[in-house]
Write a protein that holds these residues in place. Structure first.
Motif, PDB file in Angstrom:
ATOM      1  N   MET A  41       0.831  -1.210   0.000  1.00 17.47           N
ATOM      2  CA  MET A  41       0.000   0.000   0.000  1.00 17.47           C
ATOM      3  C   MET A  41       0.868   1.263   0.000  1.00 17.47           C
ATOM      4  O   MET A  41       0.596   2.219  -0.716  1.00 17.47           O
ATOM      5  CB  MET A  41      -0.957   0.022   1.210  1.00 17.47           C
ATOM      6  N   LYS A  42       1.922   1.226   0.791  1.00 15.91           N
ATOM      7  CA  LYS A  42       2.840   2.380   0.864  1.00 15.91           C
ATOM      8  C   LYS A  42       3.527   2.594  -0.481  1.00 15.91           C
ATOM      9  O   LYS A  42       3.594   3.716  -1.007  1.00 15.91           O
ATOM     10  CB  LYS A  42       3.901   2.128   1.937  1.00 15.91           C
ATOM     11  N   ALA A  43       4.032   1.489  -1.036  1.00 18.25           N
ATOM     12  CA  ALA A  43       4.771   1.573  -2.302  1.00 18.25           C
ATOM     13  C   ALA A  43       3.821   2.021  -3.419  1.00 18.25           C
ATOM     14  O   ALA A  43       4.179   2.833  -4.281  1.00 18.25           O
ATOM     15  CB  ALA A  43       5.383   0.218  -2.632  1.00 18.25           C
ATOM     16  N   ASP A  44       2.599   1.521  -3.361  1.00 19.60           N
ATOM     17  CA  ASP A  44       1.632   1.847  -4.419  1.00 19.60           C
ATOM     18  C   ASP A  44       1.223   3.321  -4.345  1.00 19.60           C
ATOM     19  O   ASP A  44       1.063   3.992  -5.359  1.00 19.60           O
ATOM     20  CB  ASP A  44       0.400   0.945  -4.290  1.00 19.60           C
ATOM     21  N   GLU A  45       1.060   3.807  -3.116  1.00 19.21           N
ATOM     22  CA  GLU A  45       0.719   5.223  -2.928  1.00 19.21           C
ATOM     23  C   GLU A  45       1.822   6.118  -3.481  1.00 19.21           C
ATOM     24  O   GLU A  45       1.570   7.128  -4.139  1.00 19.21           O
ATOM     25  CB  GLU A  45       0.528   5.475  -1.441  1.00 19.21           C
ATOM     26  N   LYS A  46       3.062   5.685  -3.205  1.00 18.66           N
ATOM     27  CA  LYS A  46       4.211   6.454  -3.694  1.00 18.66           C
ATOM     28  C   LYS A  46       4.208   6.444  -5.231  1.00 18.66           C
ATOM     29  O   LYS A  46       4.369   7.493  -5.876  1.00 18.66           O
ATOM     30  CB  LYS A  46       5.504   5.813  -3.157  1.00 18.66           C
ATOM     31  N   PHE A  47       3.971   5.260  -5.795  1.00 20.13           N
ATOM     32  CA  PHE A  47       3.958   5.150  -7.252  1.00 20.13           C
ATOM     33  C   PHE A  47       2.830   6.010  -7.842  1.00 20.13           C
ATOM     34  O   PHE A  47       3.012   6.744  -8.806  1.00 20.13           O
ATOM     35  CB  PHE A  47       3.781   3.684  -7.679  1.00 20.13           C
ATOM     36  N   ARG A  48       1.636   5.912  -7.209  1.00 23.29           N
ATOM     37  CA  ARG A  48       0.491   6.676  -7.730  1.00 23.29           C
ATOM     38  C   ARG A  48       0.779   8.173  -7.731  1.00 23.29           C
ATOM     39  O   ARG A  48       0.511   8.876  -8.711  1.00 23.29           O
ATOM     40  CB  ARG A  48      -0.771   6.404  -6.899  1.00 23.29           C
ATOM     41  N   LYS A  49       1.357   8.645  -6.629  1.00 24.26           N
ATOM     42  CA  LYS A  49       1.626  10.093  -6.547  1.00 24.26           C
ATOM     43  C   LYS A  49       2.636  10.517  -7.611  1.00 24.26           C
ATOM     44  O   LYS A  49       2.481  11.574  -8.231  1.00 24.26           O
ATOM     45  CB  LYS A  49       2.088  10.471  -5.140  1.00 24.26           C
ATOM     46  N   LEU A  50       3.662   9.670  -7.856  1.00 26.56           N
ATOM     47  CA  LEU A  50       4.656  10.002  -8.886  1.00 26.56           C
ATOM     48  C   LEU A  50       4.010   9.919 -10.283  1.00 26.56           C
ATOM     49  O   LEU A  50       4.257  10.751 -11.148  1.00 26.56           O
ATOM     50  CB  LEU A  50       5.852   9.051  -8.802  1.00 26.56           C
ATOM     51  N   PHE A  51       3.165   8.909 -10.454  1.00 26.26           N
ATOM     52  CA  PHE A  51       2.461   8.755 -11.745  1.00 26.26           C
ATOM     53  C   PHE A  51       1.622   9.998 -12.036  1.00 26.26           C
ATOM     54  O   PHE A  51       1.581  10.499 -13.165  1.00 26.26           O
ATOM     55  CB  PHE A  51       1.577   7.501 -11.697  1.00 26.26           C
ATOM     56  N   MET A  52       0.972  10.520 -10.976  1.00 22.75           N
ATOM     57  CA  MET A  52       0.107  11.687 -11.156  1.00 22.75           C
ATOM     58  C   MET A  52       0.903  12.962 -11.450  1.00 22.75           C
ATOM     59  O   MET A  52       0.319  13.997 -11.766  1.00 22.75           O
ATOM     60  CB  MET A  52      -0.801  11.879  -9.926  1.00 22.75           C
TER      61      MET A  52
END
Ligand code: HMG
Length: 466
Positions: free
Chosen positions: A311-322
Protein backbone atom coordinates in the motif's frame (compact mmCIF):
# COMPACT_ATOMS: atom_id res chain seq x y z
CA UNK A 1 -32.97 7.65 -33.04
CA UNK A 2 -30.54 9.34 -30.61
CA UNK A 3 -31.77 9.63 -27.03
CA UNK A 4 -30.04 11.48 -24.23
CA UNK A 5 -29.79 14.57 -22.06
CA UNK A 6 -31.43 17.57 -23.69
CA UNK A 7 -30.82 20.02 -20.84
CA UNK A 8 -30.17 20.10 -17.13
CA UNK A 9 -30.79 22.44 -14.21
CA UNK A 10 -29.27 22.54 -10.75
CA UNK A 11 -30.29 23.56 -7.29
CA UNK A 12 -27.71 24.17 -4.55
CA UNK A 13 -28.71 25.38 -1.06
CA UNK A 14 -27.56 28.90 -0.27
CA UNK A 15 -25.74 28.13 2.98
CA UNK A 16 -22.16 26.93 3.06
CA UNK A 17 -19.34 26.20 5.45
CA UNK A 18 -16.01 27.72 4.50
CA UNK A 19 -13.33 25.08 4.68
CA UNK A 20 -10.80 27.38 6.33
CA UNK A 21 -13.22 27.86 9.24
CA UNK A 22 -13.82 24.14 9.25
CA UNK A 23 -10.12 23.29 9.26
CA UNK A 24 -9.49 25.72 12.12
CA UNK A 25 -12.33 24.32 14.23
CA UNK A 26 -11.21 20.71 13.71
CA UNK A 27 -7.48 21.39 13.97
CA UNK A 28 -6.77 20.28 10.38
CA UNK A 29 -4.28 21.84 7.97
CA UNK A 30 -6.46 23.81 5.47
CA UNK A 31 -4.17 22.56 2.68
CA UNK A 32 -5.34 19.05 3.38
CA UNK A 33 -8.93 20.08 2.63
CA UNK A 34 -8.13 22.19 -0.41
CA UNK A 35 -5.57 19.88 -2.05
CA UNK A 36 -5.82 16.50 -0.29
CA UNK A 37 -9.64 16.38 -0.51
CA UNK A 38 -10.45 19.10 -3.04
CA UNK A 39 -12.99 21.17 -1.14
CA UNK A 40 -13.24 24.90 -0.43
CA UNK A 41 -16.95 25.42 0.34
CA UNK A 42 -19.37 22.80 1.57
CA UNK A 43 -23.06 23.40 0.79
CA UNK A 44 -25.45 22.67 3.64
CA UNK A 45 -29.22 22.76 3.90
CA UNK A 46 -31.21 25.21 5.98
CA UNK A 47 -33.78 24.05 8.56
CA UNK A 48 -36.62 24.29 6.04
CA UNK A 49 -34.96 22.30 3.26
CA UNK A 50 -34.88 18.60 2.45
CA UNK A 51 -33.94 16.52 -0.60
CA UNK A 52 -37.52 16.65 -1.95
CA UNK A 53 -37.69 20.44 -2.06
CA UNK A 54 -34.21 20.63 -3.59
CA UNK A 55 -35.41 18.16 -6.26
CA UNK A 56 -38.57 20.22 -6.89
CA UNK A 57 -36.54 23.44 -7.12
CA UNK A 58 -34.19 21.89 -9.71
CA UNK A 59 -37.13 20.51 -11.69
CA UNK A 60 -39.02 23.81 -11.66
CA UNK A 61 -35.93 25.58 -13.02
CA UNK A 62 -35.59 22.95 -15.74
CA UNK A 63 -39.24 23.34 -16.74
CA UNK A 64 -39.18 27.14 -16.67
CA UNK A 65 -36.02 27.50 -18.70
CA UNK A 66 -37.36 25.12 -21.36
CA UNK A 67 -40.93 26.40 -21.36
CA UNK A 68 -42.13 22.89 -20.43
CA UNK A 69 -45.64 22.16 -19.24
CA UNK A 70 -46.54 19.05 -17.20
CA UNK A 71 -48.18 17.59 -20.35
CA UNK A 72 -44.74 17.48 -21.99
CA UNK A 73 -43.43 15.13 -19.30
CA UNK A 74 -44.40 11.45 -19.23
CA UNK A 75 -42.16 10.24 -16.45
CA UNK A 76 -40.44 11.71 -13.44
CA UNK A 77 -37.86 9.65 -11.54
CA UNK A 78 -36.12 10.85 -8.42
CA UNK A 79 -32.90 9.05 -7.50
CA UNK A 80 -31.75 9.63 -3.93
CA UNK A 81 -30.25 7.97 -0.91
CA UNK A 82 -31.79 10.54 1.43
CA UNK A 83 -35.29 9.00 1.29
CA UNK A 84 -37.97 10.66 3.46
CA UNK A 85 -40.35 7.74 3.81
CA UNK A 86 -40.07 3.94 3.72
CA UNK A 87 -43.00 3.74 1.32
CA UNK A 88 -43.98 7.06 -0.21
CA UNK A 89 -41.66 7.87 -3.11
CA UNK A 90 -39.82 11.18 -3.23
CA UNK A 91 -41.16 12.00 -6.68
CA UNK A 92 -44.69 12.11 -5.23
CA UNK A 93 -43.59 14.92 -2.89
CA UNK A 94 -42.01 16.65 -5.88
CA UNK A 95 -45.18 16.32 -7.96
CA UNK A 96 -47.16 17.79 -5.05
CA UNK A 97 -44.88 20.82 -4.96
CA UNK A 98 -44.87 21.34 -8.73
CA UNK A 99 -48.65 21.13 -8.81
CA UNK A 100 -48.77 24.17 -6.51
CA UNK A 101 -47.32 26.04 -9.50
CA UNK A 102 -48.85 24.18 -12.47
CA UNK A 103 -52.24 23.30 -10.97
CA UNK A 104 -53.64 20.35 -9.05
CA UNK A 105 -53.68 17.13 -11.09
CA UNK A 106 -51.50 18.60 -13.82
CA UNK A 107 -49.01 15.70 -13.58
CA UNK A 108 -51.66 12.99 -13.15
CA UNK A 109 -50.96 11.47 -16.58
CA UNK A 110 -47.27 10.89 -15.75
CA UNK A 111 -45.49 8.09 -13.87
CA UNK A 112 -42.26 7.40 -12.06
CA UNK A 113 -40.58 6.05 -8.98
CA UNK A 114 -37.91 6.85 -6.43
CA UNK A 115 -34.71 4.90 -7.13
CA UNK A 116 -32.15 3.82 -4.58
CA UNK A 117 -28.64 2.42 -4.88
CA UNK A 118 -26.40 4.87 -3.02
CA UNK A 119 -24.78 7.27 -5.50
CA UNK A 120 -25.27 5.18 -8.64
CA UNK A 121 -29.08 5.08 -8.80
CA UNK A 122 -29.40 8.24 -10.92
CA UNK A 123 -27.45 6.50 -13.66
CA UNK A 124 -29.79 3.52 -13.56
CA UNK A 125 -32.71 5.98 -13.74
CA UNK A 126 -31.24 7.65 -16.82
CA UNK A 127 -30.64 4.30 -18.48
CA UNK A 128 -34.17 3.05 -17.81
CA UNK A 129 -35.77 6.26 -19.01
CA UNK A 130 -33.65 6.41 -22.16
CA UNK A 131 -34.80 2.87 -22.92
CA UNK A 132 -38.43 3.84 -22.25
CA UNK A 133 -38.06 6.44 -24.98
CA UNK A 134 -36.17 4.09 -27.33
CA UNK A 135 -38.97 1.55 -26.90
CA UNK A 136 -41.40 4.28 -28.03
CA UNK A 137 -43.51 3.86 -24.92
CA UNK A 138 -43.31 7.59 -24.33
CA UNK A 139 -46.06 8.88 -26.62
CA UNK A 140 -43.88 11.78 -27.68
CA UNK A 141 -43.28 12.86 -24.09
CA UNK A 142 -39.99 13.50 -22.35
CA UNK A 143 -38.71 12.02 -19.10
CA UNK A 144 -37.23 13.97 -16.21
CA UNK A 145 -34.63 12.35 -13.97
CA UNK A 146 -33.78 14.21 -10.79
CA UNK A 147 -30.85 13.33 -8.55
CA UNK A 148 -31.02 14.95 -5.13
CA UNK A 149 -29.16 14.31 -1.89
CA UNK A 150 -27.78 15.59 1.37
CA UNK A 151 -24.40 14.08 2.19
CA UNK A 152 -24.23 14.15 5.97
CA UNK A 153 -21.63 12.45 8.17
CA UNK A 154 -20.91 12.41 11.90
CA UNK A 155 -19.43 15.55 13.41
CA UNK A 156 -15.74 15.03 14.13
CA UNK A 157 -15.38 12.06 11.74
CA UNK A 158 -12.85 12.02 8.89
CA UNK A 159 -15.82 11.94 6.50
CA UNK A 160 -17.23 15.22 7.85
CA UNK A 161 -15.27 17.27 5.30
CA UNK A 162 -16.85 15.28 2.45
CA UNK A 163 -20.39 16.58 3.05
CA UNK A 164 -22.51 18.66 0.66
CA UNK A 165 -26.06 19.04 -0.68
CA UNK A 166 -27.87 19.74 -3.93
CA UNK A 167 -29.92 18.45 -6.85
CA UNK A 168 -29.65 18.15 -10.62
CA UNK A 169 -32.71 17.73 -12.86
CA UNK A 170 -32.17 16.28 -16.34
CA UNK A 171 -34.48 16.35 -19.33
CA UNK A 172 -34.29 13.09 -21.30
CA UNK A 173 -35.53 13.21 -24.88
CA UNK A 174 -35.09 11.91 -28.37
CA UNK A 175 -32.83 14.07 -30.54
CA UNK A 176 -31.34 15.76 -27.46
CA UNK A 177 -29.57 19.09 -27.85
CA UNK A 178 -26.81 18.28 -25.38
CA UNK A 179 -25.67 14.65 -25.22
CA UNK A 180 -26.81 11.47 -27.01
CA UNK A 181 -26.12 8.22 -25.14
CA UNK A 182 -24.05 5.57 -26.92
CA UNK A 183 -26.16 2.44 -27.31
CA UNK A 184 -25.36 -1.17 -26.36
CA UNK A 185 -22.26 -0.32 -24.34
CA UNK A 186 -23.62 0.62 -20.91
CA UNK A 187 -21.98 -1.74 -18.42
CA UNK A 188 -22.69 -2.51 -14.80
CA UNK A 189 -21.20 -4.48 -11.97
CA UNK A 190 -22.83 -5.35 -8.66
CA UNK A 191 -21.75 -7.08 -5.42
CA UNK A 192 -22.90 -7.19 -1.79
CA UNK A 193 -20.58 -4.86 0.17
CA UNK A 194 -20.57 -2.83 3.37
CA UNK A 195 -18.20 -0.04 2.38
CA UNK A 196 -20.79 2.62 3.26
CA UNK A 197 -24.37 2.12 4.40
CA UNK A 198 -27.06 3.81 6.45
CA UNK A 199 -29.27 1.46 8.50
CA UNK A 200 -32.97 2.34 8.95
CA UNK A 201 -33.50 5.21 11.35
CA UNK A 202 -29.88 6.35 11.31
CA UNK A 203 -29.27 9.83 9.95
CA UNK A 204 -25.59 9.42 9.12
CA UNK A 205 -23.92 6.50 7.36
CA UNK A 206 -21.46 3.96 8.69
CA UNK A 207 -18.43 4.20 6.48
CA UNK A 208 -15.20 2.33 6.04
CA UNK A 209 -13.29 5.15 4.30
CA UNK A 210 -10.15 3.48 2.93
CA UNK A 211 -12.04 0.33 2.01
CA UNK A 212 -14.66 2.43 0.17
CA UNK A 213 -11.96 4.29 -1.79
CA UNK A 214 -10.34 1.10 -3.04
CA UNK A 215 -13.64 -0.62 -3.73
CA UNK A 216 -14.82 2.37 -5.79
CA UNK A 217 -11.65 2.18 -7.92
CA UNK A 218 -11.93 -1.57 -8.48
CA UNK A 219 -15.65 -1.56 -9.28
CA UNK A 220 -15.44 1.30 -11.77
CA UNK A 221 -12.46 -0.36 -13.41
CA UNK A 222 -14.35 -3.66 -13.73
CA UNK A 223 -17.40 -1.92 -15.26
CA UNK A 224 -15.01 -0.07 -17.56
CA UNK A 225 -13.48 -3.38 -18.73
CA UNK A 226 -16.94 -4.59 -19.65
CA UNK A 227 -17.72 -1.26 -21.40
CA UNK A 228 -14.49 -1.59 -23.36
CA UNK A 229 -15.29 -5.13 -24.47
CA UNK A 230 -18.72 -3.97 -25.72
CA UNK A 231 -17.39 -0.79 -27.36
CA UNK A 232 -14.90 -2.85 -29.38
CA UNK A 233 -17.38 -5.64 -30.15
CA UNK A 234 -20.05 -3.24 -31.45
CA UNK A 235 -17.52 -1.10 -33.31
CA UNK A 236 -18.23 2.05 -31.30
CA UNK A 237 -14.48 2.52 -30.91
CA UNK A 238 -11.81 1.21 -33.23
CA UNK A 239 -8.44 0.75 -31.54
CA UNK A 240 -5.20 1.10 -33.47
CA UNK A 241 -1.87 -0.37 -32.29
CA UNK A 242 -0.58 1.29 -29.16
CA UNK A 243 -3.88 3.03 -28.42
CA UNK A 244 -5.96 2.88 -25.26
CA UNK A 245 -9.71 3.19 -25.27
CA UNK A 246 -9.32 6.23 -23.03
CA UNK A 247 -7.64 7.98 -25.99
CA UNK A 248 -11.09 7.88 -27.64
CA UNK A 249 -12.94 9.35 -24.68
CA UNK A 250 -12.56 13.12 -24.67
CA UNK A 251 -14.08 14.02 -21.30
CA UNK A 252 -14.39 11.80 -18.27
CA UNK A 253 -16.95 12.38 -15.52
CA UNK A 254 -16.84 10.09 -12.52
CA UNK A 255 -18.63 9.97 -9.20
CA UNK A 256 -17.12 12.69 -7.01
CA UNK A 257 -17.49 12.09 -3.27
CA UNK A 258 -14.67 14.65 -3.19
CA UNK A 259 -12.61 16.10 -6.03
CA UNK A 260 -9.39 14.28 -5.23
CA UNK A 261 -11.24 10.97 -5.63
CA UNK A 262 -11.89 11.85 -9.27
CA UNK A 263 -8.16 12.35 -9.82
CA UNK A 264 -7.39 9.05 -8.11
CA UNK A 265 -9.99 7.26 -10.23
CA UNK A 266 -8.47 8.65 -13.43
CA UNK A 267 -4.97 7.64 -12.31
CA UNK A 268 -6.15 4.11 -11.46
CA UNK A 269 -7.92 3.74 -14.79
CA UNK A 270 -5.02 5.08 -16.85
CA UNK A 271 -2.52 2.83 -15.07
CA UNK A 272 -4.77 -0.10 -15.87
CA UNK A 273 -5.18 0.96 -19.50
CA UNK A 274 -1.60 2.02 -20.25
CA UNK A 275 0.32 -0.70 -18.40
CA UNK A 276 0.65 -2.90 -21.49
CA UNK A 277 1.13 -0.15 -24.05
CA UNK A 278 4.44 1.20 -25.46
CA UNK A 279 3.85 4.54 -23.65
CA UNK A 280 4.25 2.76 -20.29
CA UNK A 281 8.05 2.76 -20.81
CA UNK A 282 7.96 6.55 -20.93
CA UNK A 283 5.81 6.61 -17.77
CA UNK A 284 8.20 4.33 -15.88
CA UNK A 285 11.18 6.38 -17.05
CA UNK A 286 9.57 9.52 -15.64
CA UNK A 287 8.30 7.89 -12.44
CA UNK A 288 11.73 6.41 -11.80
CA UNK A 289 10.52 3.24 -10.00
CA UNK A 290 8.77 0.06 -11.13
CA UNK A 291 5.06 -0.30 -10.46
CA UNK A 292 4.63 -2.37 -7.28
CA UNK A 293 2.44 -5.48 -7.16
CA UNK A 294 0.63 -6.75 -4.06
CA UNK A 295 1.94 -9.87 -2.28
CA UNK A 296 -1.24 -11.64 -3.35
CA UNK A 297 -2.49 -10.00 -6.57
CA UNK A 298 -5.69 -12.07 -6.40
CA UNK A 299 -6.32 -11.18 -2.76
CA UNK A 300 -9.38 -9.52 -1.26
CA UNK A 301 -9.66 -5.78 -0.66
CA UNK A 302 -8.96 -6.47 3.03
CA UNK A 303 -5.80 -8.43 2.24
CA UNK A 304 -4.59 -5.73 -0.14
CA UNK A 305 -5.23 -2.99 2.44
CA UNK A 306 -3.48 -5.12 5.08
CA UNK A 307 -0.43 -5.48 2.80
CA UNK A 308 1.02 -2.26 4.22
CA UNK A 309 4.30 -2.58 2.36
CA UNK A 310 2.47 -2.74 -0.96
CA UNK A 311 0.00 0.00 0.00
CA UNK A 312 2.84 2.38 0.86
CA UNK A 313 4.77 1.57 -2.30
CA UNK A 314 1.63 1.85 -4.42
CA UNK A 315 0.72 5.22 -2.93
CA UNK A 316 4.21 6.45 -3.69
CA UNK A 317 3.96 5.15 -7.25
CA UNK A 318 0.49 6.68 -7.73
CA UNK A 319 1.63 10.09 -6.55
CA UNK A 320 4.66 10.00 -8.89
CA UNK A 321 2.46 8.75 -11.74
CA UNK A 322 0.11 11.69 -11.16
CA UNK A 323 3.07 14.01 -11.71
CA UNK A 324 4.04 12.57 -15.11
CA UNK A 325 3.52 14.63 -18.25
CA UNK A 326 1.25 11.96 -19.79
CA UNK A 327 -1.05 11.80 -16.76
CA UNK A 328 -1.08 15.55 -16.42
CA UNK A 329 -2.06 16.03 -20.06
CA UNK A 330 -4.89 13.48 -19.79
CA UNK A 331 -6.12 14.97 -16.51
CA UNK A 332 -6.15 18.54 -17.83
CA UNK A 333 -7.91 17.57 -21.07
CA UNK A 334 -10.41 15.06 -19.77
CA UNK A 335 -11.21 15.73 -16.14
CA UNK A 336 -9.95 18.95 -14.53
CA UNK A 337 -12.95 21.08 -15.48
CA UNK A 338 -15.41 18.54 -14.01
CA UNK A 339 -13.94 19.06 -10.52
CA UNK A 340 -14.61 22.79 -10.24
CA UNK A 341 -18.19 22.50 -9.02
CA UNK A 342 -17.31 19.81 -6.48
CA UNK A 343 -14.76 22.16 -4.91
CA UNK A 344 -17.52 24.74 -4.31
CA UNK A 345 -20.32 22.42 -3.22
CA UNK A 346 -19.00 19.10 -1.86
CA UNK A 347 -20.45 15.60 -2.15
CA UNK A 348 -23.96 15.42 -3.58
CA UNK A 349 -24.11 11.58 -3.58
CA UNK A 350 -26.45 10.76 -6.54
CA UNK A 351 -26.02 14.23 -8.03
CA UNK A 352 -22.21 14.44 -7.77
CA UNK A 353 -21.30 12.96 -11.12
CA UNK A 354 -23.96 14.97 -12.96
CA UNK A 355 -22.87 18.20 -11.29
CA UNK A 356 -19.36 17.25 -12.44
CA UNK A 357 -20.58 16.69 -16.00
CA UNK A 358 -22.30 20.06 -15.96
CA UNK A 359 -19.15 21.63 -14.56
CA UNK A 360 -17.00 20.18 -17.35
CA UNK A 361 -19.41 21.49 -20.01
CA UNK A 362 -19.37 25.03 -18.63
CA UNK A 363 -15.65 25.28 -17.96
CA UNK A 364 -14.52 23.52 -21.14
CA UNK A 365 -16.74 25.88 -23.13
CA UNK A 366 -15.32 28.87 -21.26
CA UNK A 367 -11.79 27.85 -22.12
CA UNK A 368 -12.72 27.66 -25.79
CA UNK A 369 -12.94 23.89 -26.32
CA UNK A 370 -15.07 22.91 -29.31
CA UNK A 371 -17.27 20.28 -27.69
CA UNK A 372 -19.16 19.22 -30.80
CA UNK A 373 -18.89 15.46 -31.30
CA UNK A 374 -16.79 14.93 -28.18
CA UNK A 375 -17.34 11.62 -26.40
CA UNK A 376 -18.00 11.80 -22.65
CA UNK A 377 -17.32 8.72 -20.55
CA UNK A 378 -19.17 8.33 -17.25
CA UNK A 379 -17.94 6.26 -14.29
CA UNK A 380 -20.78 6.08 -11.81
CA UNK A 381 -20.29 4.42 -8.41
CA UNK A 382 -22.67 3.62 -5.58
CA UNK A 383 -21.60 2.04 -2.32
CA UNK A 384 -23.07 -1.25 -1.38
CA UNK A 385 -21.97 -1.66 -4.23
CA UNK A 386 -22.53 -1.12 -7.94
CA UNK A 387 -20.76 0.74 -10.72
CA UNK A 388 -22.07 1.76 -14.11
CA UNK A 389 -19.93 2.90 -17.02
CA UNK A 390 -21.54 4.43 -20.08
CA UNK A 391 -20.84 7.13 -22.64
CA UNK A 392 -22.44 9.68 -24.90
CA UNK A 393 -21.57 12.15 -27.62
CA UNK A 394 -22.03 15.92 -27.36
CA UNK A 395 -24.47 17.11 -30.01
CA UNK A 396 -24.00 19.92 -32.58
CA UNK A 397 -26.60 22.11 -30.84
CA UNK A 398 -24.85 21.97 -27.46
CA UNK A 399 -23.96 25.68 -27.52
CA UNK A 400 -27.64 26.60 -27.14
CA UNK A 401 -27.46 25.12 -23.63
CA UNK A 402 -23.84 25.42 -22.60
CA UNK A 403 -23.24 29.06 -23.57
CA UNK A 404 -25.81 30.11 -20.95
CA UNK A 405 -24.27 28.10 -18.11
CA UNK A 406 -22.96 30.07 -15.17
CA UNK A 407 -22.44 28.06 -12.03
CA UNK A 408 -22.06 30.93 -9.58
CA UNK A 409 -25.08 32.76 -10.97
CA UNK A 410 -27.17 29.59 -10.94
CA UNK A 411 -26.24 28.82 -7.35
CA UNK A 412 -27.13 32.42 -6.45
CA UNK A 413 -25.92 34.55 -3.57
CA UNK A 414 -24.60 32.28 -0.85
CA UNK A 415 -24.33 32.82 2.88
CA UNK A 416 -21.39 31.62 4.90
CA UNK A 417 -22.48 30.13 8.22
CA UNK A 418 -20.36 30.10 11.36
CA UNK A 419 -19.18 26.78 12.77
CA UNK A 420 -21.69 27.20 15.63
CA UNK A 421 -24.56 27.72 13.17
CA UNK A 422 -23.36 24.75 11.11
CA UNK A 423 -23.22 22.46 14.13
CA UNK A 424 -26.67 23.63 15.25
CA UNK A 425 -28.10 22.81 11.82
CA UNK A 426 -26.27 19.48 11.74
CA UNK A 427 -27.61 18.44 15.16
CA UNK A 428 -31.07 19.83 14.43
CA UNK A 429 -31.13 22.01 17.54
CA UNK A 430 -31.88 25.67 18.22
CA UNK A 431 -34.10 26.43 15.20
CA UNK A 432 -37.60 25.53 14.03
CA UNK A 433 -38.86 25.32 10.42
CA UNK A 434 -39.85 29.01 10.49
CA UNK A 435 -36.54 30.15 11.81
CA UNK A 436 -34.38 29.54 8.77
CA UNK A 437 -31.04 31.32 8.43
CA UNK A 438 -31.63 32.23 4.80
CA UNK A 439 -34.75 34.05 3.62
CA UNK A 440 -36.02 31.90 0.72
CA UNK A 441 -37.41 33.56 -2.34
CA UNK A 442 -39.14 31.87 -5.28
CA UNK A 443 -38.39 28.36 -4.15
CA UNK A 444 -40.04 25.44 -2.41
CA UNK A 445 -39.46 25.05 1.31
CA UNK A 446 -40.69 22.69 3.99
CA UNK A 447 -43.22 24.23 6.38
CA UNK A 448 -44.55 21.32 8.41
CA UNK A 449 -43.81 17.73 9.40
CA UNK A 450 -46.62 15.89 11.19
CA UNK A 451 -45.62 15.04 14.78
CA UNK A 452 -44.69 11.45 15.66
CA UNK A 453 -47.67 10.94 17.96
CA UNK A 454 -50.30 12.52 15.72
CA UNK A 455 -52.59 11.00 13.06
CA UNK A 456 -50.56 12.87 10.44
CA UNK A 457 -47.19 11.52 11.60
CA UNK A 458 -44.48 12.19 9.03
CA UNK A 459 -46.79 14.12 6.68
CA UNK A 460 -44.73 16.82 5.03
CA UNK A 461 -46.08 20.13 3.78
CA UNK A 462 -44.26 22.45 1.44
CA UNK A 463 -44.89 25.90 0.08
CA UNK A 464 -43.57 27.92 -2.84
CA UNK A 465 -42.17 31.16 -1.38
CA UNK A 466 -42.70 34.41 -3.23
P1 HMG B 1 -8.75 11.03 5.57
O1 HMG B 1 -8.50 10.40 6.89
O2 HMG B 1 -8.88 12.49 5.52
O3 HMG B 1 -7.62 10.55 4.51
O4 HMG B 1 -10.05 10.34 4.97
P2 HMG B 1 -6.10 10.89 4.37
O5 HMG B 1 -5.49 11.19 5.71
O6 HMG B 1 -5.56 9.80 3.54
O7 HMG B 1 -6.05 12.29 3.57
C1 HMG B 1 -6.66 12.47 2.34
C2 HMG B 1 -5.66 13.15 1.40
O8 HMG B 1 -5.21 14.39 1.97
C3 HMG B 1 -4.39 12.32 1.13
O9 HMG B 1 -4.07 12.50 -0.25
C4 HMG B 1 -3.35 13.02 1.98
O10 HMG B 1 -2.02 12.83 1.48
C5 HMG B 1 -3.79 14.46 1.83
P3 HMG B 1 -4.00 11.23 -1.25
O11 HMG B 1 -3.03 10.29 -0.69
O12 HMG B 1 -5.37 10.64 -1.19
O13 HMG B 1 -3.66 11.80 -2.55
N1 HMG B 1 -3.23 15.35 2.87
C6 HMG B 1 -2.77 16.58 2.61
N2 HMG B 1 -2.67 17.28 1.46
C7 HMG B 1 -2.16 18.56 1.53
N3 HMG B 1 -1.73 19.12 2.69
C8 HMG B 1 -1.81 18.45 3.86
C9 HMG B 1 -2.34 17.13 3.85
N4 HMG B 1 -2.57 16.20 4.81
C10 HMG B 1 -3.10 15.12 4.19
N5 HMG B 1 -1.40 19.03 4.99
C11 HMG B 1 -11.71 9.75 3.39
C12 HMG B 1 -10.45 10.56 3.64
C13 HMG B 1 -12.17 9.98 1.98
C14 HMG B 1 -11.41 8.24 3.59
C15 HMG B 1 -12.81 10.19 4.42
O14 HMG B 1 -13.09 11.55 4.23
C16 HMG B 1 -14.10 9.41 4.27
O15 HMG B 1 -14.28 8.35 4.87
N6 HMG B 1 -15.10 9.94 3.46
C17 HMG B 1 -16.37 9.29 3.23
C18 HMG B 1 -16.26 8.06 2.36
C19 HMG B 1 -15.93 8.41 0.92
O16 HMG B 1 -16.11 9.51 0.45
N7 HMG B 1 -15.45 7.40 0.16
C20 HMG B 1 -15.14 7.59 -1.24
C21 HMG B 1 -15.32 6.32 -2.05
S1 HMG B 1 -16.91 5.56 -1.79
C22 HMG B 1 -18.00 6.62 -2.59
O17 HMG B 1 -17.60 7.47 -3.32
C23 HMG B 1 -19.46 6.44 -2.34
C24 HMG B 1 -20.08 7.52 -1.45
O18 HMG B 1 -20.23 8.73 -2.16
C25 HMG B 1 -21.43 7.03 -0.91
C26 HMG B 1 -22.45 6.53 -1.92
O19 HMG B 1 -22.18 5.81 -2.87
O20 HMG B 1 -23.61 6.77 -1.61
C27 HMG B 1 -19.23 7.81 -0.22
Amino acid sequence: MPVGIDDLAIYVPKLYVDCNDFAKARGIDPHKLEYGIGIRKMAIVDVNQDPACMAANACLKLMEKNGLQPQDIGRMYVATESGLDESKAMNSFVIGMLEQVYGEGSFEHAGGIECKFACVSGSYALYDNANWIRAEENNGKAAVVIVSDIAKYDIGSTAEYTQGAGAVAMLIKENPRLLAFDQKVTSTIITNEYDFYRPFGKETPLVNGNYSNLLYLIQVRKAFDSYKEKALRYGLIDLKDGESITDHIDLISVHLPYGRMGEKALAYLLRHEWRNLPRWKEVIREVGIEEPTPRDPRGTIESILADTEFMKADEKFRKLFMQTALYHEAFEKKMASSLKASELIGNLYTASMYMGFRSSLEFEYKRGTDLNGKRVGFGSYGSGSSAMVFSGVIQPSYKEIVSAMNLEEEIGTRMKVSMDEYEGLHRGIGRGLFDSINHSNKEFVLIKIGGKLTKKAGLREYVYTT
